[in-house]
Design a protein around this motif. Structure first.
Motif, PDB file in Angstrom:
ATOM      1  N   ALA A  56       0.859  -1.185   0.000  1.00  0.00           N
ATOM      2  CA  ALA A  56       0.000   0.000   0.000  1.00  0.00           C
ATOM      3  C   ALA A  56       0.891   1.229   0.000  1.00  0.00           C
ATOM      4  O   ALA A  56       1.968   1.237   0.607  1.00  0.00           O
ATOM      5  CB  ALA A  56      -0.906   0.011   1.223  1.00  0.00           C
ATOM      6  N   ASN A  58       0.609   5.267   0.812  1.00  0.00           N
ATOM      7  CA  ASN A  58      -0.265   6.260   1.452  1.00  0.00           C
ATOM      8  C   ASN A  58      -1.667   5.691   1.700  1.00  0.00           C
ATOM      9  O   ASN A  58      -2.686   6.320   1.410  1.00  0.00           O
ATOM     10  CB  ASN A  58      -0.323   7.550   0.643  1.00  0.00           C
ATOM     11  CG  ASN A  58       0.981   8.310   0.742  1.00  0.00           C
ATOM     12  OD1 ASN A  58       1.744   8.153   1.702  1.00  0.00           O
ATOM     13  ND2 ASN A  58       1.250   9.125  -0.253  1.00  0.00           N
ATOM     14  N   GLN A  59      -1.691   4.446   2.183  1.00  0.00           N
ATOM     15  CA  GLN A  59      -2.906   3.771   2.636  1.00  0.00           C
ATOM     16  C   GLN A  59      -3.876   3.429   1.507  1.00  0.00           C
ATOM     17  O   GLN A  59      -5.077   3.318   1.729  1.00  0.00           O
ATOM     18  CB  GLN A  59      -3.603   4.595   3.730  1.00  0.00           C
ATOM     19  CG  GLN A  59      -2.679   4.869   4.921  1.00  0.00           C
ATOM     20  CD  GLN A  59      -3.395   5.378   6.146  1.00  0.00           C
ATOM     21  OE1 GLN A  59      -4.538   5.766   6.085  1.00  0.00           O
ATOM     22  NE2 GLN A  59      -2.701   5.351   7.268  1.00  0.00           N
ATOM     23  N   VAL A  60      -3.329   3.237   0.305  1.00  0.00           N
ATOM     24  CA  VAL A  60      -4.133   2.756  -0.824  1.00  0.00           C
ATOM     25  C   VAL A  60      -3.403   1.547  -1.413  1.00  0.00           C
ATOM     26  O   VAL A  60      -2.189   1.602  -1.639  1.00  0.00           O
ATOM     27  CB  VAL A  60      -4.288   3.845  -1.907  1.00  0.00           C
ATOM     28  CG1 VAL A  60      -5.022   3.284  -3.126  1.00  0.00           C
ATOM     29  CG2 VAL A  60      -5.037   5.052  -1.345  1.00  0.00           C
ATOM     30  N   MET A  61      -4.151   0.446  -1.663  1.00  0.00           N
ATOM     31  CA  MET A  61      -3.551  -0.734  -2.278  1.00  0.00           C
ATOM     32  C   MET A  61      -2.846  -0.309  -3.566  1.00  0.00           C
ATOM     33  O   MET A  61      -3.431   0.402  -4.391  1.00  0.00           O
ATOM     34  CB  MET A  61      -4.626  -1.773  -2.614  1.00  0.00           C
ATOM     35  CG  MET A  61      -5.253  -2.433  -1.401  1.00  0.00           C
ATOM     36  SD  MET A  61      -4.211  -3.738  -0.721  1.00  0.00           S
ATOM     37  CE  MET A  61      -5.441  -4.630   0.261  1.00  0.00           C
ATOM     38  N   GLU A  73       4.104   7.097   2.860  1.00  0.00           N
ATOM     39  CA  GLU A  73       3.972   5.963   3.783  1.00  0.00           C
ATOM     40  C   GLU A  73       3.730   4.700   2.963  1.00  0.00           C
ATOM     41  O   GLU A  73       2.749   4.604   2.223  1.00  0.00           O
ATOM     42  CB  GLU A  73       2.798   6.189   4.740  1.00  0.00           C
ATOM     43  CG  GLU A  73       2.584   5.021   5.709  1.00  0.00           C
ATOM     44  CD  GLU A  73       1.472   5.292   6.713  1.00  0.00           C
ATOM     45  OE1 GLU A  73       1.643   6.197   7.549  1.00  0.00           O
ATOM     46  OE2 GLU A  73       0.426   4.616   6.643  1.00  0.00           O
TER      47      GLU A  73
ATOM     48  N   TYR B  67      -5.120  -2.097   9.893  1.00  0.00           N
ATOM     49  CA  TYR B  67      -4.218  -0.999   9.536  1.00  0.00           C
ATOM     50  C   TYR B  67      -4.997   0.277   9.821  1.00  0.00           C
ATOM     51  O   TYR B  67      -5.795   0.714   8.990  1.00  0.00           O
ATOM     52  CB  TYR B  67      -3.858  -1.126   8.055  1.00  0.00           C
ATOM     53  CG  TYR B  67      -2.855  -0.156   7.486  1.00  0.00           C
ATOM     54  CD1 TYR B  67      -2.448   1.004   8.151  1.00  0.00           C
ATOM     55  CD2 TYR B  67      -2.289  -0.398   6.240  1.00  0.00           C
ATOM     56  CE1 TYR B  67      -1.520   1.871   7.599  1.00  0.00           C
ATOM     57  CE2 TYR B  67      -1.364   0.456   5.669  1.00  0.00           C
ATOM     58  CZ  TYR B  67      -0.995   1.593   6.346  1.00  0.00           C
ATOM     59  OH  TYR B  67      -0.077   2.459   5.785  1.00  0.00           O
ATOM     60  N   GLY B  69      -6.663   3.619   9.934  1.00  0.00           N
ATOM     61  CA  GLY B  69      -6.718   4.648   8.892  1.00  0.00           C
ATOM     62  C   GLY B  69      -7.038   4.021   7.543  1.00  0.00           C
ATOM     63  O   GLY B  69      -8.086   4.275   6.959  1.00  0.00           O
ATOM     64  N   MET B  70      -6.157   3.151   7.061  1.00  0.00           N
ATOM     65  CA  MET B  70      -6.388   2.538   5.755  1.00  0.00           C
ATOM     66  C   MET B  70      -7.605   1.621   5.780  1.00  0.00           C
ATOM     67  O   MET B  70      -8.382   1.583   4.824  1.00  0.00           O
ATOM     68  CB  MET B  70      -5.161   1.751   5.294  1.00  0.00           C
ATOM     69  CG  MET B  70      -5.375   1.109   3.938  1.00  0.00           C
ATOM     70  SD  MET B  70      -3.934   0.231   3.308  1.00  0.00           S
ATOM     71  CE  MET B  70      -4.660  -0.559   1.856  1.00  0.00           C
ATOM     72  N   LYS B  73     -10.757   3.723   5.620  1.00  0.00           N
ATOM     73  CA  LYS B  73     -10.909   4.364   4.311  1.00  0.00           C
ATOM     74  C   LYS B  73     -11.281   3.355   3.229  1.00  0.00           C
ATOM     75  O   LYS B  73     -12.091   3.649   2.344  1.00  0.00           O
ATOM     76  CB  LYS B  73      -9.606   5.087   3.921  1.00  0.00           C
ATOM     77  CG  LYS B  73      -9.431   6.421   4.622  1.00  0.00           C
ATOM     78  CD  LYS B  73      -8.291   7.225   4.043  1.00  0.00           C
ATOM     79  CE  LYS B  73      -6.951   6.649   4.382  1.00  0.00           C
ATOM     80  NZ  LYS B  73      -5.820   7.536   4.021  1.00  0.00           N
ATOM     81  N   GLN B 133     -10.240  -7.214   0.267  1.00  0.00           N
ATOM     82  CA  GLN B 133      -9.590  -5.928   0.037  1.00  0.00           C
ATOM     83  C   GLN B 133      -9.391  -5.080   1.293  1.00  0.00           C
ATOM     84  O   GLN B 133      -8.635  -4.122   1.258  1.00  0.00           O
ATOM     85  CB  GLN B 133     -10.404  -5.107  -0.979  1.00  0.00           C
ATOM     86  CG  GLN B 133     -10.604  -5.818  -2.309  1.00  0.00           C
ATOM     87  CD  GLN B 133      -9.308  -6.011  -3.077  1.00  0.00           C
ATOM     88  OE1 GLN B 133      -8.709  -5.056  -3.538  1.00  0.00           O
ATOM     89  NE2 GLN B 133      -8.860  -7.250  -3.184  1.00  0.00           N
TER      90      GLN B 133
END
Lengths: 83, 169
Positions: A56, A58-61, A73, B67, B69-70, B73, B133
């Motif tokens: 990931a 910045n907290q996106v896959m 990050e 995780y 935060g993630m 979201k 996911q």
């Protein structure tokens, strides 16, 4: 550039830490993973290319070819098993 | 005792928490007196004491990691996708983390709509999406020790029927 790397679940246990701040020459997630493998140790085995490792940014896959940037990050973790 | 729907953040449509959830309170809050609602569908995932046929009673505890935060979201994005795909009126997801015992609730997905078809489908869609996911990981403790639960190919296949390639397992 400086990046924060976070680890979760079995990856966290293998790395012996939940996060670290690194100065890296890597410009992509795949390159950063290769740098971490090159350090050796149990973390290298956990991040090995024969392992299922999810990433990931910045907290996106994200995909291995995605670009890093200053202060980002990054997270490495195994396939998810929620629910 | 404070009612679950009075806890801080209890109104949010996605919540990650250690505490147990009250299904009736959550469903009531989802409907919230909306006269358009004709259907409320929900799914509750609970902790089994076995992870495979023949492994009776082997799971003593299940620990869930996320995780921060993630995770929130990513589930918010899944709920947005459900609103885009289905004609639904409301949705909420409550997922627990920490150490749980067999029979305890792990996850609640609830959806409201005017008619049942859309909320049935949206509830399954959110749950299939979440399994592959959303960043959660399970660690089982058995008499032989603790181990992380592997992702299942069948979970990816469940998501694929919605036209989404998961490639998680």
């Amino acid at each position: 550039m400086r990046v924060t790397v976070r680890y979760f679940a079995s990856m966290r246990e293998a790395m012996g830490t939940s996060s670290e701040v690194l100065d890296t020459a890597a410009t992509t997630l795949a390159q950063l993973r290769a740098e971490l493998i090159a350090r050796g140790g149990s973390g290298a085995e956990a991040l090995g290319t024969d392992r299922s490792v999810r990433m990931a940014l910045n907290q996106v896959m994200s995909a291995p070819g995605d670009s890093l940037h200053e202060g980002c990050e990054v997270a490495f973790f195994p396939p998810v098993t929620g629910g | 005792m404070v009612a679950p729907n009075m806890l801080p953040g209890a109104g949010a449509r996605v919540r990650i928490q250690e505490a147990a959830f009250d299904v009736a309170a959550e469903l009531g809050a989802l409907q919230a007196g909306d006269p358009r609602v004709g259907a409320v569908c929900s799914f509750v995932g609970t902790v089994r004491d076995r992870n495979a046929p023949g492994a009776a009673g082997s799971v003593q505890t299940l620990e869930l990691e996320h995780y921060p935060g993630m995770t929130e979201k990513s589930i918010e994005a899944m709920v947005d996708s459900a609103f885009a795909r289905f004609d639904i009126l409301g949705a909420r997801v409550v997922h627990r983390v920490g150490v749980l015992q067999p029979t305890e609730g792990v996850v609640l997905v609830a959806v409201s709509s005017a008619h049942r078809g859309q909320s049935f489908q949206a509830c399954e869609f959110i749950m299939d999406y979440l399994k592959t996911q959303a960043p959660f990981w399970k660690k089982e403790t058995t008499p032989e020790g603790a181990h992380w639960v592997d992702a299942r190919v069948s979970d990816d296949e469940a998501l694929a029927r919605w036209g989404i390639a998961a490639r998680n397992a």
